[in-house]
Design an enzyme around this catalytic site. Structure first.
Site, PDB file in Angstrom:
ATOM      1  N   GLY A 162       0.805  -1.222   0.000  1.00  9.41           N
ATOM      2  CA  GLY A 162       0.000   0.000   0.000  1.00  9.41           C
ATOM      3  C   GLY A 162       0.835   1.268   0.000  1.00  9.41           C
ATOM      4  O   GLY A 162       0.373   2.325   0.389  1.00  9.41           O
ATOM      5  N   HIS A 233       2.073   6.545  -4.836  1.00  8.35           N
ATOM      6  CA  HIS A 233       2.496   5.178  -5.153  1.00  8.35           C
ATOM      7  C   HIS A 233       1.337   4.188  -5.120  1.00  8.35           C
ATOM      8  O   HIS A 233       1.526   2.991  -4.926  1.00  8.35           O
ATOM      9  CB  HIS A 233       3.603   4.689  -4.201  1.00  8.35           C
ATOM     10  CG  HIS A 233       4.811   5.562  -4.214  1.00  8.35           C
ATOM     11  ND1 HIS A 233       5.549   5.794  -5.348  1.00  8.35           N
ATOM     12  CD2 HIS A 233       5.406   6.273  -3.234  1.00  8.35           C
ATOM     13  CE1 HIS A 233       6.545   6.611  -5.067  1.00  8.35           C
ATOM     14  NE2 HIS A 233       6.470   6.925  -3.782  1.00  8.35           N
ATOM     15  N   GLU A 273       4.388  -8.423  -9.678  1.00 10.82           N
ATOM     16  CA  GLU A 273       4.554  -7.023 -10.073  1.00 10.82           C
ATOM     17  C   GLU A 273       5.964  -6.768 -10.586  1.00 10.82           C
ATOM     18  O   GLU A 273       6.944  -7.205  -9.982  1.00 10.82           O
ATOM     19  CB  GLU A 273       4.252  -6.103  -8.884  1.00 10.82           C
ATOM     20  CG  GLU A 273       2.818  -6.218  -8.397  1.00 10.82           C
ATOM     21  CD  GLU A 273       2.425  -5.133  -7.407  1.00 10.82           C
ATOM     22  OE1 GLU A 273       1.227  -4.842  -7.317  1.00 10.82           O
ATOM     23  OE2 GLU A 273       3.317  -4.581  -6.723  1.00 10.82           O
ATOM     24  N   ARG A 290      -2.652 -12.933  -3.576  1.00 15.28           N
ATOM     25  CA  ARG A 290      -4.103 -12.765  -3.367  1.00 15.28           C
ATOM     26  C   ARG A 290      -4.703 -12.206  -4.637  1.00 15.28           C
ATOM     27  O   ARG A 290      -4.005 -11.929  -5.602  1.00 15.28           O
ATOM     28  CB  ARG A 290      -4.339 -11.780  -2.225  1.00 15.28           C
ATOM     29  CG  ARG A 290      -3.592 -10.483  -2.477  1.00 15.28           C
ATOM     30  CD  ARG A 290      -3.970  -9.379  -1.527  1.00 15.28           C
ATOM     31  NE  ARG A 290      -3.052  -8.263  -1.592  1.00 15.28           N
ATOM     32  CZ  ARG A 290      -3.079  -7.297  -2.490  1.00 15.28           C
ATOM     33  NH1 ARG A 290      -3.960  -7.303  -3.468  1.00 15.28           N
ATOM     34  NH2 ARG A 290      -2.195  -6.307  -2.461  1.00 15.28           N
TER      35      ARG A 290
HETATM   36  P1  ADP Z   1       3.774  -1.523  -2.192  1.00 11.50           P
HETATM   37  O1  ADP Z   1       3.923  -2.998  -1.909  1.00 11.50           O
HETATM   38  O2  ADP Z   1       3.865  -0.682  -0.962  1.00 11.50           O
HETATM   39  O3  ADP Z   1       2.610  -1.199  -3.069  1.00 11.50           O
HETATM   40  P2  ADP Z   1       5.660  -1.676  -4.397  1.00 11.50           P
HETATM   41  O4  ADP Z   1       6.993  -2.235  -4.177  1.00 11.50           O
HETATM   42  O5  ADP Z   1       4.638  -2.555  -5.047  1.00 11.50           O
HETATM   43  O6  ADP Z   1       5.086  -1.137  -3.006  1.00 11.50           O
HETATM   44  O7  ADP Z   1       5.758  -0.336  -5.215  1.00 11.50           O
HETATM   45  C1  ADP Z   1       4.644   0.508  -5.424  1.00 11.50           C
HETATM   46  C2  ADP Z   1       4.966   1.549  -6.484  1.00 11.50           C
HETATM   47  O8  ADP Z   1       6.109   2.326  -6.115  1.00 11.50           O
HETATM   48  C3  ADP Z   1       5.334   0.995  -7.833  1.00 11.50           C
HETATM   49  O9  ADP Z   1       4.197   0.742  -8.618  1.00 11.50           O
HETATM   50  C4  ADP Z   1       6.156   2.121  -8.426  1.00 11.50           C
HETATM   51  O10 ADP Z   1       5.325   3.163  -8.871  1.00 11.50           O
HETATM   52  C5  ADP Z   1       6.904   2.642  -7.231  1.00 11.50           C
HETATM   53  N1  ADP Z   1       8.219   1.977  -7.102  1.00 11.50           N
HETATM   54  C6  ADP Z   1       8.508   0.879  -6.376  1.00 11.50           C
HETATM   55  N2  ADP Z   1       9.809   0.555  -6.478  1.00 11.50           N
HETATM   56  C7  ADP Z   1      10.383   1.466  -7.285  1.00 11.50           C
HETATM   57  C8  ADP Z   1      11.712   1.678  -7.763  1.00 11.50           C
HETATM   58  N3  ADP Z   1      12.712   0.888  -7.434  1.00 11.50           N
HETATM   59  N4  ADP Z   1      11.925   2.727  -8.584  1.00 11.50           N
HETATM   60  C9  ADP Z   1      10.917   3.558  -8.932  1.00 11.50           C
HETATM   61  N5  ADP Z   1       9.657   3.415  -8.507  1.00 11.50           N
HETATM   62  C10 ADP Z   1       9.371   2.383  -7.689  1.00 11.50           C
END
Ligand code: ADP
Length: 638
Positions: A162, A233, A273, A290
């Site tokens: 999240g 994000h 992802e 999930r």
């Molecule tokens: P969460 O599990 O909190 O949702 P994620 O790891 O899935 O976090 O990342 C959510 C979003 O953050 C991604 O869709 C992207 O937009 C941004 N993001 C995550 N990691 C990176 C990265 N290494 N560089 C740039 N943007 C990132």
């Protein structure tokens, strides 16, 4: 065979699962907290069990209460939905131990993939973002690793989700601050402050792959979902196919997702992802074990019911021998309708839902109650449009968004329309920074005269227009409203109870109302659909472009002056004070962080709107605060 399924969730996802269960002939049990006693999904289920008070730890996160509800109702399976307990391995284990069917992957896989660090370390031959995934959590190590990776870097909570516990760090000087903030947020949200580092990929796209795995070890991919339109994000618009991928890239990314599923023995529905850089390279980010919020776009494009497959797989059925189509047959796009205000940093909006009409031209997954509370995620509904081409799907989505009437809270329907109308969105050239770069899309358009007119007429009718026009046939009636600091007077001259001459902003209009159709106004011979609702002095008007909240301004002079000069010293929303960084008497500069409030799973930083001295603090850390209350007194410096 599952005969009765309990849904350990609420809102639109509970309603969504109920829909499939009904089609399969499976009875459903909903669970609900005090806050959801009158929610739609509770009525849609065959049975419902009250499981506790409104705060999630006392209800939707209370494993004992949920298992008790399953026992009482003789449910034989539990679907966790998403959020809440869906990715808690010990919940999955407790369900299995209770002799029930768990709709999801094994607890071991949930544990492994729930830790972003361990997940990355476990995978072979999968491209990863360069980063640090070590056990050593000393700041000095993070400094050295960040240098080695090269700034900008991203600090993430290993247990993250999240968007919480995540920080972008552009230079060494702000790393420690980010580590401290991320640790705190991660501990609060996940009970685990372990962090990792990743290279911050500039202008990436977020692309994920839907997979399904069966008990025989077969894993299939159902195309990708493009989820790059994000705020904080967090995804708000998702679609499939991604306009960014070539068919070769699509094949490669789906193959990587299938390989991950096979490596970990994935059972049931899951999402892998990835992040795609500007050069077209993709890297594994994390796996969600999930169903996802955005699963409907895959369903619409592949003409499949993922919840049905989840249930079948949990019952032991194999994936189809002939496989799934490898490519989407239609273009599908989803927009998330949130109770939030894009023009004030997407602050969640809470309050009574005075009227809701979501339309019926596209698939709408909703789970509304009669109020949006601070207790849960502010997502209200999802609109899913599909069509043979992307342009047609976008057109359908735009139309569906324009049909939304939702009065009583702020929502983002108008903003979503502006995003999908934007040329870069339409041409498919965007990345995760799209919304941040297009601040011009955030504010709603200024209210047209129709908005003031609709509110003024509704107010007049509420007050008893008949009396006015009979007693004062020649004198215009003045109604004044304000939207924030913008005040507007409307002058109405009733000719009959349904005919008016109206002037606003020195423009004159002839207006007709219709006793049987109070939501329609004829303004200068053109009919407009302008639904209005009020709660006390707050008047809400919905147009296809925006939701407007007008405050009726009393003609009496006493005590109505507005405290807009207080600016950010007022609590922006109901929540809890997490941290106070200043003391009474302290001198602060404009922009200094004063305190932090947490509400609806987000932290809000209250900064000094001007230079000054803290004259009084009205709260202590840990205390709850209501929306609009003054948090502290700040005496401006000379
Ligand atoms: P969460 O599990 O909190 O949702 P994620 O790891 O899935 O976090 O990342 C959510 C979003 O953050 C991604 O869709 C992207 O937009 C941004 N993001 C995550 N990691 C990176 C990265 N290494 N560089 C740039 N943007 C990132």
């Amino acid at each position: 065979m599952i005969r009765k399924l309990l849904i350990a969730n609420r809102g639109e996802i509970a309603a969504r699962i109920i829909r499939t269960c009904r089609s399969l002939g499976i009875r459903t049990v909903a669970v609900y907290s005090d806050a959801d006693a009158r929610a739609d999904y509770v009525l849609q289920a065959d049975e419902a069990v009250h499981i506790g008070a409104a705060p999630a730890p006392q209800s939707y996160l209370n494993i004992d209460a949920i298992l008790r509800a399953a026992r009482h109702t003789h449910a034989d399976a539990i679907h966790p939905g998403y959020g809440f307990l869906s990715e808690r391995a010990h919940f999955a284990q407790a369900v299995i131990d209770a002799g029930l069917t768990w709709i999801g992957p094994s607890p071991e896989v949930i544990t492994l993939m729930g830790d972003k660090r361990r997940a990355k370390l476990a995978l072979k031959a999968i491209p990863l973002v360069p980063g640090y995934n070590g056990d050593d959590q000393e700041n000095a190590i993070f400094h050295a690793e960040a240098e080695a990776i090269g700034y900008p870097v991203m600090v993430k909570a290993a247990a993250g989700g999240g968007g919480r516990g995540m920080r972008i760090v552009t230079s060494a000087s702000t790393l420690e601050d980010a580590l401290e903030g991320a640790r705190h947020e991660a501990l609060q949200a996940f009970g685990d402050s372990t962090l990792l580092l990743e290279k911050y990929i500039e202008r990436p796209r977020h692309i994920e792959v839907q997979i399904l795995g069966d008990a025989a070890g077969h894993v299939a991919a159902l195309g990708e979902r493009e989820c790059s339109i994000q705020r904080r994000h967090q995804k708000i618009i998702e679609e499939t196919p991604s306009p960014a991928l070539t068919s070769i890239q699509r094949e490669a990314i789906c193959a990587a997702a299938v390989s991950i599923g096979q490596q970990i023995g994935y059972l049931n529905a899951g999402t892998v992802e990835f992040i795609l850089d500007q050069a077209g390279n993709f890297y594994f980010l994390e796996m969600n074990t999930r169903l996802q919020v955005e699963h409907p776009v895959t369903e619409a494009a592949f003409n499949i019911d993922l919840v049905e497959w989840q249930i079948r797989i949990a019952e032991g059925a194999p994936l189809p021998a002939e496989g799934f189509p490898s490519q989407a047959q239609r273009h599908a796009i989803e927009a998330r309708l949130y109770a939030e205000d894009p023009s004030s940093g997407f602050l969640p909006s809470t309050g009574a839902i005075l009227r809701a009409k979501l339309g019926d031209t596209v698939r709408i997954d909703a789970g509304l109650g009669d109020e949006v509370s601070t207790y849960y995620d502010p997502m209200l509904a999802k609109l899913i449009a599909s069509a043979p081409t992307r342009a047609e799907a976008i057109r359908k989505l735009d139309y569906a968004l324009s049909q939304i009437t939702l009065l009583g809270i702020r929502h983002n329907a108008g903003f979503l329309r502006r995003v999908i109308a934007y040329s870069d969105f339409q041409s498919g050239s965007f990345d995760t920074g799209f919304i941040e770069r297009h601040a011009d899309l955030l504010p709603d358009p200024p209210p047209p005269p129709h908005v003031w007119i609709a509110a003024a007429i509704a107010k007049l009718k509420l007050d008893g227009a008949g009396i006015f026009w009979r007693n004062n046939p020649y004198r215009p009636i003045r109604q004044t409203f304000a939207i924030n600091t913008l005040e507007q007077s409307v002058f109405l001259t009733p000719h009959t109870p349904d005919q008016f001459s109206i002037s606003v902003e020195d423009q004159h209009f002839t207006v007709r109302t219709f006793p049987d159709q109070p939501e329609w106004l004829e303004i200068d011979a053109v009919r407009h659909y302008l639904p209005v609702a009020n709660l006390d002095d707050a008047w809400w008007v919905q147009t296809p472009e925006a939701i407007y909240a007008l405050n009726w301004v009393s003609p009496l002079p006493a005590g109505i002056s507005q405290s807009s000069s207080q600016g950010s010293l007022l609590s922006p929303m109901p929540g809890q004070i997490v941290k106070i960084l200043v003391k009474t008497g302290q001198q602060v500069n404009k922009g200094d962080l004063l305190l932090v409030i947490e509400a609806m799973k987000m932290e809000h930083r209250i900064t000094a709107p001007y230079d000054g001295q803290v004259a009084a603090l009205h709260f202590e850390a840990g205390q709850p605060v209501q929306s609009g209350v003054k948090l502290l007194d700040l005496m401006p410096s000379e």
